[in-house]
Design a protein around this motif. Sequence first.
Motif, PDB file in Angstrom:
ATOM      1  N   CYS A  26      40.032  18.901  60.920  1.00 21.99           N
ATOM      2  CA  CYS A  26      38.753  18.173  60.910  1.00 21.99           C
ATOM      3  C   CYS A  26      38.539  17.431  59.595  1.00 21.99           C
ATOM      4  N   LEU A  27      39.079  17.983  58.516  1.00 26.21           N
ATOM      5  CA  LEU A  27      38.952  17.323  57.216  1.00 26.21           C
ATOM      6  C   LEU A  27      39.560  15.923  57.222  1.00 26.21           C
ATOM      7  N   LEU A  28      40.507  15.704  58.116  1.00 33.48           N
ATOM      8  CA  LEU A  28      41.251  14.439  58.130  1.00 33.48           C
ATOM      9  C   LEU A  28      40.653  13.407  59.067  1.00 33.48           C
ATOM     10  N   VAL A  29      39.592  13.774  59.816  1.00 33.86           N
ATOM     11  CA  VAL A  29      39.062  12.884  60.844  1.00 33.86           C
ATOM     12  C   VAL A  29      38.246  11.735  60.254  1.00 33.86           C
ATOM     13  N   CYS A  30      37.287  12.058  59.403  1.00 31.51           N
ATOM     14  CA  CYS A  30      36.422  11.023  58.841  1.00 31.51           C
ATOM     15  C   CYS A  30      35.752  11.540  57.579  1.00 31.51           C
ATOM     16  N   LYS A  31      35.174  10.610  56.823  1.00 30.37           N
ATOM     17  CA  LYS A  31      34.523  10.965  55.559  1.00 30.37           C
ATOM     18  C   LYS A  31      33.320  11.887  55.778  1.00 30.37           C
ATOM     19  N   LYS A  32      32.590  11.689  56.863  1.00 35.01           N
ATOM     20  CA  LYS A  32      31.407  12.512  57.117  1.00 35.01           C
ATOM     21  C   LYS A  32      31.803  13.970  57.332  1.00 35.01           C
ATOM     22  N   TRP A  33      32.847  14.197  58.121  1.00 36.68           N
ATOM     23  CA  TRP A  33      33.296  15.567  58.365  1.00 36.68           C
ATOM     24  C   TRP A  33      33.861  16.179  57.094  1.00 36.68           C
ATOM     25  N   TYR A  34      34.620  15.386  56.349  1.00 32.00           N
ATOM     26  CA  TYR A  34      35.185  15.873  55.088  1.00 32.00           C
ATOM     27  C   TYR A  34      34.066  16.294  54.131  1.00 32.00           C
ATOM     28  N   LYS A  35      33.030  15.463  54.050  1.00 37.22           N
ATOM     29  CA  LYS A  35      31.906  15.770  53.172  1.00 37.22           C
ATOM     30  C   LYS A  35      31.178  17.028  53.628  1.00 37.22           C
ATOM     31  N   CYS A  36      31.000  17.165  54.930  1.00 37.45           N
ATOM     32  CA  CYS A  36      30.296  18.334  55.473  1.00 37.45           C
ATOM     33  C   CYS A  36      31.056  19.623  55.150  1.00 37.45           C
ATOM     34  N   LEU A  37      32.385  19.561  55.213  1.00 33.09           N
ATOM     35  CA  LEU A  37      33.198  20.759  55.009  1.00 33.09           C
ATOM     36  C   LEU A  37      33.456  21.065  53.544  1.00 33.09           C
ATOM     37  N   ASN A  38      33.458  20.028  52.699  1.00 33.25           N
ATOM     38  CA  ASN A  38      33.910  20.217  51.318  1.00 33.25           C
ATOM     39  C   ASN A  38      32.808  20.186  50.273  1.00 33.25           C
ATOM     40  N   ASN A  39      31.708  19.497  50.546  1.00 32.28           N
ATOM     41  CA  ASN A  39      30.709  19.286  49.493  1.00 32.28           C
ATOM     42  C   ASN A  39      29.824  20.499  49.243  1.00 32.28           C
ATOM     43  N   ASN A  40      29.739  21.390  50.207  1.00 29.15           N
ATOM     44  CA  ASN A  40      28.901  22.586  50.032  1.00 29.15           C
ATOM     45  C   ASN A  40      29.712  23.811  50.429  1.00 29.15           C
ATOM     46  N   GLU A  41      30.232  24.518  49.438  1.00 35.81           N
ATOM     47  CA  GLU A  41      31.075  25.690  49.706  1.00 35.81           C
ATOM     48  C   GLU A  41      30.255  26.930  50.033  1.00 35.81           C
ATOM     49  N   ASN A  42      28.936  26.776  50.069  1.00 34.93           N
ATOM     50  CA  ASN A  42      28.051  27.892  50.419  1.00 34.93           C
ATOM     51  C   ASN A  42      27.313  27.655  51.730  1.00 34.93           C
ATOM     52  N   ASN A  43      27.815  26.730  52.538  1.00 34.26           N
ATOM     53  CA  ASN A  43      27.101  26.461  53.788  1.00 34.26           C
ATOM     54  C   ASN A  43      27.451  27.501  54.856  1.00 34.26           C
ATOM     55  N   ASP A  44      26.858  27.361  56.032  1.00 33.19           N
ATOM     56  CA  ASP A  44      27.027  28.354  57.103  1.00 33.19           C
ATOM     57  C   ASP A  44      28.457  28.415  57.638  1.00 33.19           C
ATOM     58  N   ILE A  45      29.202  27.334  57.475  1.00 32.88           N
ATOM     59  CA  ILE A  45      30.593  27.331  57.946  1.00 32.88           C
ATOM     60  C   ILE A  45      31.380  28.422  57.230  1.00 32.88           C
ATOM     61  N   TRP A  46      31.328  28.392  55.909  1.00 34.18           N
ATOM     62  CA  TRP A  46      32.107  29.347  55.112  1.00 34.18           C
ATOM     63  C   TRP A  46      31.493  30.740  55.168  1.00 34.18           C
ATOM     64  N   LEU A  47      30.169  30.821  55.298  1.00 32.87           N
ATOM     65  CA  LEU A  47      29.528  32.133  55.435  1.00 32.87           C
ATOM     66  C   LEU A  47      29.989  32.823  56.713  1.00 32.87           C
ATOM     67  N   MET A  48      30.042  32.090  57.822  1.00 29.56           N
ATOM     68  CA  MET A  48      30.464  32.683  59.087  1.00 29.56           C
ATOM     69  C   MET A  48      31.905  33.187  59.009  1.00 29.56           C
ATOM     70  N   HIS A  49      32.780  32.407  58.376  1.00 23.62           N
ATOM     71  CA  HIS A  49      34.174  32.838  58.261  1.00 23.62           C
ATOM     72  C   HIS A  49      34.305  34.038  57.331  1.00 23.62           C
ATOM     73  N   CYS A  50      33.488  34.093  56.294  1.00 19.75           N
ATOM     74  CA  CYS A  50      33.488  35.267  55.416  1.00 19.75           C
ATOM     75  C   CYS A  50      33.089  36.521  56.193  1.00 19.75           C
ATOM     76  N   LYS A  51      32.069  36.396  57.022  1.00 21.94           N
ATOM     77  CA  LYS A  51      31.594  37.546  57.787  1.00 21.94           C
ATOM     78  C   LYS A  51      32.650  38.030  58.779  1.00 21.94           C
TER      79      LYS A  51
END
Length: 253
Positions: A26-51
């Motif tokens: 997904c990081l390679l699809v577009c700038k918006k997705w890259y920004k969503c995944l990379n700009n905030n390392e404390n968002n719900d995406i990474w929290l869910m994977h941590c859990k």
Amino acid sequence: MDINSFPDHILEIIFSHLDLYTLGNCLLVCKKWYKCLNNNENNDIWLMHCKKKLADGLISSDLLSSVPTYKMKLRAHYYAWNPNDCSRNIYTKFSDFTLHRNPIAQSTDACRGKIGFRHGRHAWEVIWEGPLGTVAVIGIATKEASLVNQGYVALLGMDENSWGWNLVDNSLLHNGDAQGNYPLPNNAPKYQVGERIRVILDCDDNTISFEKNYEFLGVAFRGLPDKRLYPAVSAVYGNTEVSIVYLGPPLDG
């Protein structure tokens, strides 16, 4: 509706249900997705994977206090101790961040990390959380280094496949020989159980160094081979525990 028009919080919900391999794509699809995944390392995406990957209580534990974001904690898990690459007398716990050496007499036991390094610069912390015993060695090893030996010996540093710092007597060990005192000043303070040792492996400069209490102790070994090198420790004391926390590239200065 075009998914690229979704607000960030909706994208985060969607991404939190994807596996890490798919997220990498997904990081390679577009700038918006890259920004969503990379700009905030404390968002719900990474929290869910941590859990999903980390044992209860680990996310907010003092052990992982040096990796402040959810993404960094998750990465540290993938670089932790390898339960399938250790002595039969060792097992891992707390999502592989901590190894436990069973009380086996006349045995020295070692463990390697899950991921080895051949390029770049890497730093990780090692915390000895039980008695050191007569020999307690931290450092690096190749896949060829032995993980168990009879008697109480400096297993890490015993042959050409490992390099170690014995915390008991402040000696450097490689190829079965003592390589001198470390740190260099005479009468350097001995390691105190619970202190965090930062290991710095520079595969570009072929060196390994250590820090303690944020003080750089100097280069320990130079001329490391062009091989994949793994974080490693060897221990002799029964029921002692040693933890590892991967930090990523070291911060200079």
